[in-house]
Design a protein around this motif. Structure first.
Motif, mmCIF file in Angstrom:
data_model
loop_
_atom_site.group_PDB
_atom_site.id
_atom_site.type_symbol
_atom_site.label_atom_id
_atom_site.label_comp_id
_atom_site.label_asym_id
_atom_site.label_seq_id
_atom_site.Cartn_x
_atom_site.Cartn_y
_atom_site.Cartn_z
ATOM 1 N N GLY A 58 0.767 -1.244 0.000
ATOM 2 C CA GLY A 58 0.000 0.000 0.000
ATOM 3 C C GLY A 58 0.796 1.291 0.000
ATOM 4 O O GLY A 58 0.288 2.315 0.459
ATOM 5 N N MET A 59 2.008 1.253 -0.525
ATOM 6 C CA MET A 59 2.805 2.485 -0.524
ATOM 7 C C MET A 59 2.978 2.993 -1.959
ATOM 8 O O MET A 59 3.373 2.235 -2.839
ATOM 9 N N PRO A 60 2.666 4.285 -2.202
ATOM 10 C CA PRO A 60 2.874 4.814 -3.562
ATOM 11 C C PRO A 60 4.335 4.659 -3.977
ATOM 12 O O PRO A 60 5.239 4.876 -3.157
ATOM 13 N N TYR A 61 4.555 4.264 -5.211
ATOM 14 C CA TYR A 61 5.917 4.000 -5.674
ATOM 15 C C TYR A 61 6.842 5.208 -5.490
ATOM 16 O O TYR A 61 8.025 5.060 -5.197
ATOM 17 N N GLU A 62 6.293 6.402 -5.659
ATOM 18 C CA GLU A 62 7.101 7.634 -5.579
ATOM 19 C C GLU A 62 7.673 7.835 -4.174
ATOM 20 O O GLU A 62 8.661 8.543 -3.988
ATOM 21 N N LEU A 63 7.026 7.237 -3.175
ATOM 22 C CA LEU A 63 7.483 7.429 -1.789
ATOM 23 C C LEU A 63 8.449 6.345 -1.314
ATOM 24 O O LEU A 63 9.008 6.416 -0.225
ATOM 25 N N MET A 64 8.635 5.321 -2.127
ATOM 26 C CA MET A 64 9.483 4.201 -1.685
ATOM 27 C C MET A 64 10.950 4.585 -1.664
ATOM 28 O O MET A 64 11.438 5.264 -2.566
ATOM 29 N N THR A 65 11.642 4.130 -0.608
ATOM 30 C CA THR A 65 13.088 4.283 -0.543
ATOM 31 C C THR A 65 13.664 2.877 -0.412
ATOM 32 O O THR A 65 12.912 1.911 -0.167
ATOM 33 N N GLU A 66 14.960 2.794 -0.524
ATOM 34 C CA GLU A 66 15.637 1.505 -0.400
ATOM 35 C C GLU A 66 15.188 0.770 0.871
ATOM 36 O O GLU A 66 15.006 -0.444 0.867
#
Ligand SMILES: C[C@H](O)[C@@H](O)[C@@H](O)C(=O)COP(=O)(O)O
Ligand SMILES: [Zn+2]
Length: 215
Positions: free
Chosen positions: A44-52
């Protein structure tokens, strides 16, 4: 490849999926085989907000790192790796044309020789099961045995390949095939199909086609 590189590559793949128009919102998920399990996108996390750091390690038994929540579909990703040793990466999305066909509960027959990108002569549509369930993972395992790309009834697409670049490429190819098939169905005409013999020739040719760059 080390974890950091793979995690970055997963995020790049997610962003590329959006750029290619293959996904909407937080739908879809991406994983890569790693150690005895896999690295996978969080739920459920928007791709733009993902970090390593958002990327989650899930082991072969489905046990994941404390303090992190993997994709709700981690069971079917794991099922793919357990079923096929030739697979190193899995991409799932709700791309418009694949999802539309999956609602009609239709796989894609050999309308075009590019169907062979799936490693077989048709792209199957597996039965419906609620997202995130062991039942869905069971259907996925059976489908992926036959084909590297499968439609999930009333849901979307899974594309599985040796690596992330190839899995993304496969997902894009199948979306195009799904678009063509929907266009053909809309004509109401009987759709001419390639024979099993013609498809067998292409499948054989694909074994040595193109540059063999392993990443
Ligand atoms: C409800 C979810 O969107 C489901 O459709 C799942 O299959 C999906 O595509 C994204 O779920 P995650 O964010 O849990 O990976
Ligand atoms: Zn989904």
């Amino acid at each position: 490849m080390n974890r950091s590189i793979l995690a970055k590559k997963i995020i790049e793949t997610c962003l590329a999926m959006t750029k290619l128009g293959l996904n909407q919102g937080t739908a879809g998920n991406v994983s890569v085989r790693y150690q005895n399990g896999m690295l996978i996108t969080p739920t459920g996390m928007p791709y733009e907000l993902m970090t390593e750091e958002s990327i989650v390690y899930v082991d072969e038994f489905g046990k994941y790192e404390q303090g992190k929540l993997p994709s709700s579909e981690y069971l079917f990703h794991l099922a793919v790796y357990k079923t096929r040793s030739d697979i190193g990466a899995v991409v799932h999305n709700h791309s418009v044309n694949c999802a539309a066909l999956s609602i009609l509960n239709k796989g894609i027959p050999p309308i075009h020789y590019m169907i062979a990108v799936s490693g077989t002569d048709h792209i199957p549509c597996i039965p419906y099961a609620t997202f995130g369930t062991a039942k869905l993972a069971e259907y996925v395992a059976a489908g992926i045995k036959q084909s590297k790309a499968i439609l999930l009834a009333h849901h979307g697409l899974i594309a599985a390949e040796q690596n992330l670049d190839k899995a993304l490429w496969l997902a894009n190819e199948v979306e195009v095939l799904a678009k063509w098939y929907l266009m053909l169905l809309a004509t109401g005409e009987q759709i001419p199909l390639l024979s099993q013999e013609e498809m067998a020739i292409v499948l054989e040719k694909f074994k040595s086609y193109g540059l063999r760059i392993e990443k």
